[in-house]
Write a protein that holds these residues in place. Sequence first.
Motif, mmCIF file in Angstrom:
data_model
loop_
_atom_site.group_PDB
_atom_site.id
_atom_site.type_symbol
_atom_site.label_atom_id
_atom_site.label_comp_id
_atom_site.label_asym_id
_atom_site.label_seq_id
_atom_site.Cartn_x
_atom_site.Cartn_y
_atom_site.Cartn_z
ATOM 1 N N TRP B 123 0.829 -1.210 0.000
ATOM 2 C CA TRP B 123 0.000 0.000 0.000
ATOM 3 C C TRP B 123 0.864 1.261 0.000
ATOM 4 N N MET B 124 1.892 1.254 0.852
ATOM 5 C CA MET B 124 2.725 2.459 0.988
ATOM 6 C C MET B 124 3.483 2.756 -0.313
ATOM 7 N N THR B 125 3.986 1.715 -0.961
ATOM 8 C CA THR B 125 4.664 1.956 -2.238
ATOM 9 C C THR B 125 3.649 2.421 -3.295
ATOM 10 N N GLY B 126 2.425 1.919 -3.198
ATOM 11 C CA GLY B 126 1.365 2.365 -4.115
ATOM 12 C C GLY B 126 1.052 3.836 -3.935
ATOM 13 N N MET B 127 1.015 4.261 -2.687
ATOM 14 C CA MET B 127 0.774 5.688 -2.400
ATOM 15 C C MET B 127 1.902 6.547 -2.972
ATOM 16 N N MET B 128 3.133 6.032 -2.812
ATOM 17 C CA MET B 128 4.294 6.762 -3.363
ATOM 18 C C MET B 128 4.148 6.886 -4.876
ATOM 19 N N LEU B 129 3.682 5.811 -5.512
ATOM 20 C CA LEU B 129 3.516 5.847 -6.974
ATOM 21 C C LEU B 129 2.470 6.873 -7.378
ATOM 22 N N LEU B 130 1.404 6.997 -6.582
ATOM 23 C CA LEU B 130 0.379 8.011 -6.883
ATOM 24 C C LEU B 130 0.978 9.412 -6.804
ATOM 25 N N VAL B 131 1.730 9.652 -5.722
ATOM 26 C CA VAL B 131 2.331 10.986 -5.540
ATOM 27 C C VAL B 131 3.310 11.287 -6.687
ATOM 28 N N VAL B 132 4.136 10.300 -7.016
ATOM 29 C CA VAL B 132 5.118 10.514 -8.102
ATOM 30 C C VAL B 132 4.393 10.757 -9.435
ATOM 31 N N SER B 133 3.305 10.018 -9.661
ATOM 32 C CA SER B 133 2.535 10.220 -10.907
ATOM 33 C C SER B 133 1.989 11.634 -10.965
ATOM 34 N N MET B 134 1.506 12.139 -9.826
ATOM 35 C CA MET B 134 0.960 13.501 -9.801
ATOM 36 C C MET B 134 2.071 14.540 -10.016
ATOM 37 N N VAL B 135 3.242 14.258 -9.451
ATOM 38 C CA VAL B 135 4.374 15.178 -9.665
ATOM 39 C C VAL B 135 4.780 15.156 -11.151
ATOM 40 N N HIS B 192 11.114 15.792 -15.115
ATOM 41 C CA HIS B 192 10.096 15.055 -15.873
ATOM 42 C C HIS B 192 10.697 13.904 -16.669
ATOM 43 N N VAL B 193 11.876 14.129 -17.257
ATOM 44 C CA VAL B 193 12.411 13.098 -18.167
ATOM 45 C C VAL B 193 13.560 12.286 -17.576
ATOM 46 N N CYS B 194 14.070 12.708 -16.426
ATOM 47 C CA CYS B 194 15.246 12.005 -15.902
ATOM 48 C C CYS B 194 15.034 11.499 -14.474
ATOM 49 N N ILE B 195 14.780 12.414 -13.559
ATOM 50 C CA ILE B 195 14.737 12.012 -12.140
ATOM 51 C C ILE B 195 13.467 11.214 -11.827
ATOM 52 N N LEU B 196 12.319 11.744 -12.220
ATOM 53 C CA LEU B 196 11.063 11.049 -11.895
ATOM 54 C C LEU B 196 10.952 9.658 -12.533
ATOM 55 N N PRO B 197 11.369 9.481 -13.800
ATOM 56 C CA PRO B 197 11.328 8.112 -14.336
ATOM 57 C C PRO B 197 12.163 7.134 -13.514
ATOM 58 N N LEU B 198 13.341 7.584 -13.052
ATOM 59 C CA LEU B 198 14.178 6.700 -12.221
ATOM 60 C C LEU B 198 13.464 6.365 -10.914
ATOM 61 N N VAL B 199 12.857 7.402 -10.314
ATOM 62 C CA VAL B 199 12.165 7.204 -9.031
ATOM 63 C C VAL B 199 10.983 6.262 -9.217
ATOM 64 N N ILE B 200 10.183 6.502 -10.262
ATOM 65 C CA ILE B 200 8.980 5.687 -10.455
ATOM 66 C C ILE B 200 9.358 4.230 -10.743
ATOM 67 N N PHE B 201 10.431 4.012 -11.486
ATOM 68 C CA PHE B 201 10.828 2.632 -11.774
ATOM 69 C C PHE B 201 11.338 1.929 -10.519
ATOM 70 N N ALA B 202 12.082 2.659 -9.707
ATOM 71 C CA ALA B 202 12.596 2.059 -8.462
ATOM 72 C C ALA B 202 11.418 1.632 -7.574
ATOM 73 N N ILE B 203 10.437 2.520 -7.408
ATOM 74 C CA ILE B 203 9.296 2.191 -6.540
ATOM 75 C C ILE B 203 8.435 1.093 -7.176
ATOM 76 N N LEU B 204 8.293 1.182 -8.491
ATOM 77 C CA LEU B 204 7.461 0.205 -9.198
ATOM 78 C C LEU B 204 8.016 -1.215 -9.053
ATOM 79 N N VAL B 205 9.340 -1.338 -9.154
ATOM 80 C CA VAL B 205 9.964 -2.664 -9.016
ATOM 81 C C VAL B 205 9.670 -3.225 -7.624
ATOM 82 N N VAL B 206 9.832 -2.385 -6.603
ATOM 83 C CA VAL B 206 9.560 -2.839 -5.223
ATOM 84 C C VAL B 206 8.079 -3.215 -5.093
ATOM 85 N N HIS B 207 7.205 -2.383 -5.644
ATOM 86 C CA HIS B 207 5.761 -2.619 -5.559
ATOM 87 C C HIS B 207 5.390 -3.967 -6.206
ATOM 88 N N ILE B 208 5.912 -4.195 -7.403
ATOM 89 C CA ILE B 208 5.575 -5.439 -8.117
ATOM 90 C C ILE B 208 6.151 -6.656 -7.392
#
Lengths: 145, 356
Positions: B123-135, B192-208
């Motif tokens: 759940w917590m990683t999912g919340m992080m993904l929502l916040v990152v998506s909004m950013v 938008h094109v560098c930092i956030l994609p890295l962050v979202i992939f890191a969290i996404l891997v943990v989430h999955i």
Amino acid sequence: MRAIRFIILVAFAALVLSPLTAAAQAPAVPDAKAKAKLETELSKTTAAPQEAKPEVKPAAPAVPAAKKPIKKEVVRTEPIVPAFSGIKEQTAVYVFYAWLWLSIVILIYFLRLWVKEADRVYKAKYYEPEESPLKDHPLPPCLGD
Amino acid sequence: MKIDLKKVGAWFDDRLALTPIFKYMTKKEVPQHSHSIWYYTGSSILLFLMIQIVTGIMLALYYKPTLEGATASIGRIMTELPLGWLVRSIHSWSATFMIAFVMVHLLAIWFTKSYRKPREATWMTGMMLLVVSMVFGFTGYLLPWDDLSLSATKVGTNIPAAIPVVGKWVTQFLRGGDDVTGDTLTRFFLFHVCILPLVIFAILVVHILLVQKEGMSVPLKDEIAKKKVPALPFWPNFILREVIIWMVLLGTLLTLALVFAPSLGLPADLMAPAPEGVKPEWYFLFLFQTLKIFPANMGPVTGEFVAVVLILLAVVAIFFLPFLDNKPDKKKGKIFTWLGVLGVIYAIVFSIWSLL
């Protein structure tokens, strides 16, 4: 049977992807006609004062060509509304969309057949060995009894 | 020369250890019950993320993150490049779909209480993904550099300034100075094109990985009754159903992108006053309206400060929801369900209010 279905699916997938690859290979500017149109529009905006006085134009070809007007940055005063570059592009896109939805419908038809087959095999416990923990597993409601 | 595909496959299998993954795929099961439909939202988010990446790369090939080049390059994409406006529209609509599906996914988890032990971290990683998506959405909104995006970013980046001690620093960090300038555009593009994609992939891997580790949750009442819930194999039964949904979503997305393609406003003017009717993206509307209803001063502090603190508290509470709602089957659990319902009603009403 499975192999035939697989081939059909792959063929459809290739059909779906082919226009995308064609679009990717297209040149940055659609065609020479569009380029010429763009240049004409640009020259209209930058060289408008000269065009207003036709008598100033050189009469004989022997006279050296007039200096090209310096391109001034045109400040846009209207929002850019998305639009097709021409009827050709518009037709191509609409045909592509019609074809896309047709492909989706056909693919879904085949995928549903595949789902039914996969469900039937699962219901029959075809791939489960005797010692499988799934042996006495209840069937999902979507498979019925 | 004849290539032995079996040998090639074995070579990759030796190096990448694919057999255990395939074995896991064939053994993995998905519970089937009246709420199973919500399982499909997770994979749909991945589909939209993939579309975002592909269209984002296509746009980045021509985009120039400079004061002079930003709006001109988007204008060029829309008018000169073949179907550039459609690619931009797909990127924009895909972002909308992605955030909408992340929200629906989270609400489904909330109402089915799937965040309960042992899935708190999921759940917590999912919340992080929502916040990152909004950013992602927030940083992407500025990139066209038109009058509306400039004004919305000025408002948005000014909100953290209400937080005491660190607020002003956060605003300066976001803007790259005291005001929104070309430096803001550059750093938003970088985010938008560098930092956030890295962050979202890191969290996404943990989430999955967490989803795979814990498996998919079953309905609460079945878990309490220790009932054996029927399940479908992930491969091929579930994945084929997912592909059908992806097809429909893809067609819908492409059609909406064609019919309702976004236009490009007038180039941003740093000296010009803010245009009327400045609105953020739809997923920020309720927050925007919340900030507006607070009065300028509330005793010793500003109304904006109170609003920002309340919003932050709500976000933190939602982040730690699995720990707050630690008895989901009891009365406490029902209270949290109703709080979720109220939250959804609040967000919808305030978003509509903001548009009026």
